[in-house]
Design a protein around this motif. Structure first.
Motif, short mmCIF file in Angstrom:
data_model
loop_
_atom_site.label_atom_id
_atom_site.label_comp_id
_atom_site.label_asym_id
_atom_site.label_seq_id
_atom_site.Cartn_x
_atom_site.Cartn_y
_atom_site.Cartn_z
N ASP A 12 9.96 20.24 41.89
CA ASP A 12 9.76 18.97 41.49
C ASP A 12 8.54 18.57 40.46
O ASP A 12 8.72 17.84 39.26
CB ASP A 12 9.44 17.84 42.45
N ALA A 13 7.53 19.44 40.53
CA ALA A 13 6.59 19.51 39.68
C ALA A 13 7.02 20.12 38.21
O ALA A 13 6.54 19.46 37.21
CB ALA A 13 5.29 20.07 40.24
N MET A 14 7.70 21.07 38.34
CA MET A 14 8.22 21.66 37.16
C MET A 14 9.15 20.89 36.34
O MET A 14 9.00 20.69 34.97
CB MET A 14 8.58 23.17 37.40
N ILE B 242 8.68 19.72 32.73
CA ILE B 242 9.62 19.51 31.71
C ILE B 242 10.05 18.45 30.97
O ILE B 242 10.38 18.37 29.75
CB ILE B 242 10.78 20.50 32.01
N ARG B 243 10.52 17.45 31.76
CA ARG B 243 10.64 16.11 31.16
C ARG B 243 9.53 15.50 30.34
O ARG B 243 10.16 14.89 29.26
CB ARG B 243 10.96 15.02 32.58
N LEU C 114 8.85 19.07 27.45
CA LEU C 114 9.83 19.72 26.72
C LEU C 114 11.09 18.67 26.91
O LEU C 114 12.16 18.96 27.82
CB LEU C 114 10.19 21.01 27.29
N PRO C 115 11.27 17.54 26.47
CA PRO C 115 12.21 16.64 27.04
C PRO C 115 13.66 16.96 26.29
O PRO C 115 14.67 16.59 26.83
CB PRO C 115 11.85 15.28 26.28
N ASP C 116 13.65 17.72 25.30
CA ASP C 116 14.98 18.22 24.68
C ASP C 116 15.50 19.32 25.38
O ASP C 116 16.68 19.88 24.97
CB ASP C 116 14.85 18.70 23.15
N ALA C 117 15.09 19.98 26.42
CA ALA C 117 15.40 21.24 27.15
C ALA C 117 16.31 20.87 28.22
O ALA C 117 16.30 19.74 28.89
CB ALA C 117 14.10 21.87 27.78
N THR C 118 17.43 21.19 28.52
CA THR C 118 18.34 21.18 29.44
C THR C 118 18.01 22.13 30.68
O THR C 118 17.68 23.26 30.57
CB THR C 118 19.76 21.55 29.21
N VAL C 119 17.91 21.59 32.06
CA VAL C 119 17.46 22.13 32.95
C VAL C 119 18.70 22.65 33.92
O VAL C 119 19.65 21.88 34.10
CB VAL C 119 16.50 21.20 34.01
N THR D 40 -0.43 22.15 39.78
CA THR D 40 -1.55 21.98 38.78
C THR D 40 -0.99 22.95 37.80
O THR D 40 -1.05 22.82 36.36
CB THR D 40 -2.83 21.96 39.09
N ASP D 41 -0.92 24.26 38.05
CA ASP D 41 -0.80 25.39 36.91
C ASP D 41 0.67 25.13 36.42
O ASP D 41 0.75 25.52 35.24
CB ASP D 41 -0.81 26.66 37.89
N ILE D 42 1.60 24.66 37.17
CA ILE D 42 2.90 24.45 36.66
C ILE D 42 2.89 23.48 35.59
O ILE D 42 3.38 23.75 34.51
CB ILE D 42 4.06 24.07 37.99
N ALA D 43 2.35 22.51 35.80
CA ALA D 43 2.10 21.30 34.74
C ALA D 43 1.31 22.11 33.45
O ALA D 43 1.86 21.82 32.30
CB ALA D 43 1.30 20.16 35.06
#
Length: 525
Positions: free
Chosen positions: A384-386, A390-391, A394-399, A457-460
């Motif tokens: 969920d953190a990742m 990303i949202r 990197l809002p233009d990325a597709t997950v 924290t590191d993920i963000a």
């Protein structure tokens, strides 16, 4: 250690305190096993509310550095691999060496050796969560009852206790029954592929079809064994069986429960199509690499449950406990069982017996299942953190593939090549893998991001760094004048299996399988 609350920023006292304690754990001032002060005592010493301290302790708990022990207080259980702090200075040579050319057999070793402050590589479990206490307890239990003869050479098929425990585990977690005599213990899925390769070569098999995109590491193992690997496209429902049939390859390597790297689950209709393909003489090698890690619904049953004589099932504890254990298993069709046992015997006489017995004790005692439940909760929060990061960045990325596993795949509609983006991220201290590594035929740029081994924290911070690197590359590209007319390309090179399949056009009669279907949808299961 000295703490001066006057150094804390306004409104950020809990974060400041957690960071100072994290530094002290990393540099050894608070060693593993030491107890932190009671929250009430530390709050009184710092002259802050108790909530500031409990929030800091909670952050360290979520990061896996400390754990509550009831009346025993809060204890340090794991140190960060490196002391947190500012990112290292950019290093140009390592990223260029790792990502600058077609990936070779040593590319994963090079990537693991590259220094980074945040590792978002896929396929890495949370090694800080390894159940050390439970493992030691199981080891003592095993040693207490071990006879002298048990220390001799073991059965090359594996310790009977572990084969029984694996059979029960597969029935409980993967939905199919196997007799312990059908289970072969191996040194991970990598060895399983090598042993199966020997048996298939005796049968005259020279081609094993693979998913596209699909694991580069698996393809490399098959290449090393002398096989060609025609690619079969994957869409939103899994492998395209019509294209598999067109290939003409008699064997296919699949990750049906959680396709790597897209995360797609092989759909019901595709499973039925695959059953018809296998019933006509095909063999499926099922790599069940992380199917237990599913968050939104129960894991789908293994293909082996419906195709016992057409599926060679492989699994391991590498994503559940640790790759260092090198313990996995194979449940093969009866026609290959003796050949696999013989190959295992002459490869290494069987896995080390003591770790097998300890793992069997963990399984039989229920500790492994408790560990899985614990990891699911932790990985759910990190996933969920990742997604949130990303949202935001990197809002233009597709997950893709968010419902299960230990990684996400993201794709972009344009922008720089993903190898260049991965190199730029590594130069800024963040490690990941470009999606193109795992493609055989061209496709949109993207990244494969692991979240299991990193704290929220590191993920963000890692995703924010990826976004900053991508913005910098886009800005540079926009300010660079367009190049002159391209030079005439030379003839296609076929000195590498991957290059050969990229150069060969689709042919319905065999050779390279074609590309078909659409890319997986956003947040595909």
């Amino acid at each position: 250690m000295q703490l001066d609350i006057a150094d804390a920023p306004a409104g950020g006292r809990s974060g400041w305190l957690a960071e100072r304690l994290r530094h002290a754990i990393a540099d050894g001032r608070l060693p593993v096993g030491s107890r932190l002060p009671a929250s009430r005592v530390l709050a009184a010493e710092l002259r802050v509310s108790r909530g500031v301290v409990t929030e800091a302790y909670q952050r360290l708990t979520e990061d896996g550095h400390v754990a509550g022990r009831g009346r025993g207080g809060t204890v340090v259980v794991a140190a960060p691999p490196t002391a947190p702090g500012p990112p290292p200075p950019p290093r140009q040579a390592a990223p260029a060496a790792v990502f600058g050319a077609e990936p070779d057999a040593g590319v994963f070793d090079a990537l693991r050796a590259a220094r980074a402050r945040i590792d978002l590589s896929p396929g890495v479990p949370d090694l800080a969560a390894f159940p050390r206490t439970a493992w030691l307890r199981a080891e003592r239990t095993v040693l207490a009852s071990l006879s002298a003869s048990d220390l001799g050479y073991g059965d090359p098929r594996g310790a009977p206790a572990l084969r029984r425990a694996v059979a029960v585990w597969l029935a409980r977690t993967r939905g199919f029954r196997a007799d312990p005599d059908e289970v072969l213990i191996v040194a991970g899925v990598a060895q399983a592929l090598g042993l199966l390769a020997r048996a298939l070569r005796v049968d005259g098999v020279t081609e094993i079809a693979v998913e596209d995109p699909g694991s580069l590491g698996a393809r490399q193992h098959l290449w090393h064994s002398g096989f060609t690997t025609p690619p079969v496209p994957v869409d939103g429902h899994g492998v395209v069986v019509e294209e598999l049939r067109a290939c003409g390859a008699p064997v296919v390597l699949l990750t049906p429960a959680h396709q790597f790297p897209t995360g797609v689950v092989l759909g019901g209709e595709r499973r039925r199509e695959l059953m018809r393909w296998a019933g006509a003489g095909g063999l499926v090698v099922e790599d069940d690499y992380d199917a237990e890690h599913r968050y939104d619904r129960p894991p789908v049953p293994a293909l082996r449950a419906v195709l016992p004589e057409e599926v060679c099932y492989t699994g391991s504890v590498s994503k559940l406990l640790a790759p260092a254990l090198r313990v996995g298993w194979v449940v093969a069709p009866s026609r290959y069982r003796d050949a696999l046992i013989e190959a295992k015997r002459f490869a290494d006489l069987g896995n080390a017996v003591l770790p097998q017995l300890v793992l069997a004790e963990l399984m039989e005692s229920g500790q492994l299942e408790r560990q899985l439940r614990f990891l699911r909760r932790r990985h759910h929060r990190r996933r969920d953190a990742m997604i949130a990061a990303i949202r935001t960045h990197l809002p233009d990325a597709t997950v893709h593939g968010a419902a299960a596993g230990l990684h996400l795949m993201i794709t972009f509609t344009g922008g720089p090549p993903d190898t260049d983006l991965a190199a730029a991220a590594l130069s800024r201290g963040v490690k990941t893998q470009p999606l193109s590594w795992h493609r055989t035929t061209p496709g949109p740029p993207g990244l494969v991001l692991g979240y299991a081994a990193s704290t929220p924290t590191d993920i963000a911070a890692g995703v924010a760094t990826l976004a900053a690197a991508r913005r910098a590359m886009t800005t540079r590209a926009a300010s660079t004048p367009p190049p002159g007319p391209p030079s005439s390309p030379g003839p296609p090179r076929h000195d590498h299996p991957r290059a050969a399949y990229r150069a060969v056009p689709r042919s319905p009669s065999g050779g390279s399988c074609g590309r078909g279907g659409a890319a997986p949808s956003v947040m595909s299961p």
